[in-house]
Design a protein around this motif. Structure first.
Motif, PDB file in Angstrom:
ATOM      1  N   LEU A 134      -7.708  -1.491  -0.922  1.00 61.92           N
ATOM      2  CA  LEU A 134      -8.197  -2.900  -1.081  1.00 61.92           C
ATOM      3  C   LEU A 134      -6.717  -3.684  -0.126  1.00 61.92           C
ATOM      4  O   LEU A 134      -6.993  -4.042   1.542  1.00 61.92           O
ATOM      5  N   SER A 135      -5.473  -3.202  -0.087  1.00 62.17           N
ATOM      6  CA  SER A 135      -4.697  -3.168   0.196  1.00 62.17           C
ATOM      7  C   SER A 135      -4.028  -2.977   1.588  1.00 62.17           C
ATOM      8  O   SER A 135      -4.425  -3.822   2.242  1.00 62.17           O
ATOM      9  N   VAL A 136      -4.348  -1.720   1.882  1.00 62.81           N
ATOM     10  CA  VAL A 136      -5.252  -1.554   2.847  1.00 62.81           C
ATOM     11  C   VAL A 136      -5.733  -1.951   4.341  1.00 62.81           C
ATOM     12  O   VAL A 136      -5.585  -2.428   5.487  1.00 62.81           O
ATOM     13  N   ALA A 143       0.762  -1.295  -0.066  1.00 66.50           N
ATOM     14  CA  ALA A 143      -0.037  -0.314  -0.256  1.00 66.50           C
ATOM     15  C   ALA A 143       0.955   1.203   0.244  1.00 66.50           C
ATOM     16  O   ALA A 143       0.703   2.238  -0.453  1.00 66.50           O
ATOM     17  N   LEU A 144       1.665   1.409   0.816  1.00 62.83           N
ATOM     18  CA  LEU A 144       2.389   2.438   0.932  1.00 62.83           C
ATOM     19  C   LEU A 144       3.449   2.692  -0.117  1.00 62.83           C
ATOM     20  O   LEU A 144       3.676   3.910  -0.890  1.00 62.83           O
ATOM     21  N   TYR A 157       8.331   2.933   8.422  1.00 64.91           N
ATOM     22  CA  TYR A 157       8.794   2.993   7.284  1.00 64.91           C
ATOM     23  C   TYR A 157       8.376   3.552   6.570  1.00 64.91           C
ATOM     24  O   TYR A 157       8.216   3.809   4.841  1.00 64.91           O
ATOM     25  N   SER A 158       7.419   3.806   6.264  1.00 67.43           N
ATOM     26  CA  SER A 158       6.242   5.048   5.699  1.00 67.43           C
ATOM     27  C   SER A 158       7.210   6.682   4.705  1.00 67.43           C
ATOM     28  O   SER A 158       6.798   6.427   3.889  1.00 67.43           O
ATOM     29  N   TYR A 164       7.973  10.926   1.347  1.00 68.14           N
ATOM     30  CA  TYR A 164       8.956  12.295   0.965  1.00 68.14           C
ATOM     31  C   TYR A 164       8.991  12.609  -0.680  1.00 68.14           C
ATOM     32  O   TYR A 164       8.217  13.518  -1.497  1.00 68.14           O
ATOM     33  N   PRO A 165       8.873  11.835  -1.593  1.00 71.23           N
ATOM     34  CA  PRO A 165       8.367  11.851  -2.475  1.00 71.23           C
ATOM     35  C   PRO A 165       7.184  12.396  -3.416  1.00 71.23           C
ATOM     36  O   PRO A 165       7.117  12.405  -3.856  1.00 71.23           O
ATOM     37  N   CYS A 166       6.051  11.589  -2.319  1.00 73.55           N
ATOM     38  CA  CYS A 166       4.919  12.488  -1.998  1.00 73.55           C
ATOM     39  C   CYS A 166       4.551  13.563  -2.716  1.00 73.55           C
ATOM     40  O   CYS A 166       3.703  14.511  -3.256  1.00 73.55           O
TER      41      CYS A 166
END
Ligand SMILES: Cc1cc2nc3c(=O)[nH]c(=O)nc-3n(C[C@H](O)[C@H](O)[C@H](O)COP(=O)(O)OP(=O)(O)OC[C@H]3O[C@@H](n4cnc5c(N)ncnc54)[C@H](O)[C@@H]3O)c2cc1C
Length: 531
Positions: free
Chosen positions: A101-103, A58-59, A178-179, A184-186
């Motif tokens: 869905l993943s979350v 998801a991340l 870990y998120s 940062y790229p977002c």
């Protein structure tokens, strides 16, 4: 009770149309993405023991979702310059659903494990609580993005999207460190988009003219290049509360070949609060400002004459193209999108517009005229089909339609208007006198497949065969085929409610292969005025 009925209608509409409007290639792309993501978190993972993998997947999807929400194209080969944000926006939505869905799998499997192992205290731990808060915020994004909600409360949807996303990022960065490498790229991607869009912002003077009771013309004179007809701009009006919202409108005219003559012309149909405010602002003659630096004495005289007439008839505020208009400042963001096909390659163009979709059709006609003017070739015939509720919008736009018809005569283009009223008055009103005598006004909804067949550059095989059959001519098929040359191709453009665009797509799909080949090829462009 009416509210319940409204929601029922909206949800039914969603299921029927909104979520099933993807083309086959789009469905394949979406399914491919979803299957790839699901495989990534299912294959070889002991989800019942440790469901962290869907969480990490998801991340990893966050930057993808942000990339797919960009309005400014990235200088990368996958974001081909011809792609505009509306082309990949569906992927943004489906990637978002896949993330949800993943979350859900990640959170659901952990909670299931805690319950099975009787570790209820774990659910109350800080980490789990932050995870649940992040999930709640994600649910907020999903609920406010549902089409009925988005359509009805677009501004709330937009504000909720930004606020919930910021909250979600904060919550997951506390939920797991870990998120952060994914957050940062977002932020960088979103910052890039904002920066590029701000560089493209233009502050311009504009005149708002109430053309009729529901239509406002927005003329931006000092804007002569850098855009094409059928592209759209996001418009923000620097007056009153309208300043907080920007709305997309389609450019209906081609740039002038000699500088400083036409500018941009937009038409805004009243459909909700913002467009109503703009219309009221345009109609408000009580505060018409005179620009002291303005040397246009003729315009001032006309304005004064209009205001004097207005005083005589205070009961009703007149609209129309002779209205002096209201000067405002606007911010333009864009242009985006527009027609991507080269209409110069087609002999015939069929334009089908529903309601305010006519703005895209006006832009398409202007594009055809410009091709004929500059290349001295291009489409020879343009058939326009416009479906509107009542005659008033046709009357309001008849000077523009008439102007385009005059240009078409000049540049050797056959321009036919077929107008359809979905709620005709009785008796049927007459066609506005300024429109060409070839204009047809019909008090019913059109049969698009029939109109398409009528517009095909060569007669369809079936009609030829029927005709020959009626005449009692029995010719060998090969001979009949040899006599028919392929046509010069047809470009079909549909713009308006989703229904009209889907019906046009279906009409093209239902043509036989032979009809398509005989016509010389068919290109299609559909445009819905909803995101
Ligand atoms: C690419 C594009 C081009 C358009 N071109 C024209 C045009 O040339 N002429 C014209 O009359 N209309 C056009 N529209 C529609 C126009 O943008 C909406 O009618 C207008 O934004 C409605 O705002 P409102 O607050 O008055 O109405 P609302 O009641 O708030 O909205 C009516 C509908 O417009 C949608 N909408 C509202 N705000 C936005 C927004 N900021 N961005 C996208 N959709 C929004 C809503 O979801 C809803 O479905 C276009 C829409 C799009 C997406």
């Amino acid at each position: 009770m009416p509210r319940v009925r409204w929601w029922k209608g909206q949800i039914g509409d969603c299921c029927r149309r909104a979520y099933f409007t993807l083309s086959v290639s789009q469905i394949i792309l979406v399914l491919g993405y979803m299957v790839a993501v699901i495989c990534c978190f299912v294959i070889g993972a002991e989800l019942t023991q440790n469901s962290n993998r869907p969480g990490f997947i998801a991340l990893a999807q966050l930057p993808v979702i942000l990339l797919l929400s960009l309005k400014s194209p990235l200088p990368l080969p996958i974001f081909l310059p011809s792609l505009s944000y509306e082309h990949y926006n569906f992927l943004h939505r489906w990637a978002g659903r896949t993330l949800f869905l993943s979350v859900t799998v990640h959170g659901g499997m952990w909670i299931n494990q805690f319950i099975r192992n009787d570790e209820m205290d774990q659910i109350r731990s800080d980490k789990a609580v932050r995870g649940i808060v992040a999930y709640g915020l994600m649910c907020g994004i999903v609920i406010t993005s549902l089409k009925p909600f988005r359509r009805r409360f677009y501004q709330v949807f937009w504000a909720a999207h930004v606020m919930f996303f910021v909250g979600f990022f904060a919550a997951i960065s506390y939920h797991t460190p870990y998120s952060r490498p994914w957050i940062y790229p977002c932020i960088a991607i979103y910052g890039y988009d904002l920066a590029v869009r701000m560089l493209r912002y233009r502050i311009k003077d504009a005149t708002l003219v109430p053309i009729d009771d529901t239509l406002t013309m927005i003329h931006i004179p000092d804007c002569d290049s850098g855009w094409l007809p059928t592209q759209h701009v996001f418009l923000r009006i620097m007056k009153g509360s309208g300043i907080f919202e920007s709305h997309p409108f389609t450019i209906t005219n081609a740039p002038s070949l000699s500088p400083g003559q036409r500018g941009i012309i937009l038409y805004a149909k009243v459909s909700g609060d913002w467009t109503r405010k703009v219309h009221n602002l345009a109609k408000d003659t009580s505060t018409i400002e005179f620009d002291v630096d303005d040397d246009e004495s003729m315009i001032m005289e006309e304005t004064q004459r209009f205001l004097e007439n207005e005083k005589d008839d205070v009961s009703e505020v007149r609209c129309g193209s002779d209205h002096p208009g209201r000067k405002v400042q606007v911010i333009l963001d864009g242009p985006y999108g527009g027609l991507k096909m080269d209409m110069g390659e087609y002999d015939t163009v069929l334009c089908i517009g529903g309601g305010s979709g006519i703005t895209f059709i006006l832009g398409s006609i202007e594009a055809c005229l410009r091709i004929r003017q500059t290349r001295k070739k291009g489409p020879r015939r343009v058939d326009v089909v416009w479906v509107v509720r009542d005659i008033s919008t046709i009357q309001a736009l008849s000077p523009t339609l008439s102007y385009l018809h005059t240009l078409s005569l000049k540049w050797g283009l056959e321009l036919n208007y077929n107008l359809y009223l979905s709620y005709p008055a009785t008796p049927l009103p007459g066609i506005p006198s300024c429109l060409a005598p070839t204009t047809r006004l019909n008090p019913f909804r059109p049969e698009i497949s029939q109109l398409l067949r009528e517009s095909l550059p060569v007669p369809s095989t079936s009609s030829m065969a029927e005709h020959e059959h009626e005449l009692g001519i029995a010719r060998p098929t090969a001979e009949a085929e040899a006599e028919q040359e392929a046509g010069g191709g047809i470009a079909v453009i549909a713009c308006g409610p989703e229904g009209i665009v889907a019906e046009t797509k279906n009409a093209i799909a239902n043509l036989s292969l032979r009809e398509k080949v005989r016509s010389g090829g068919i290109a299609f462009h559909g445009e819905c005025y909803s995101l």
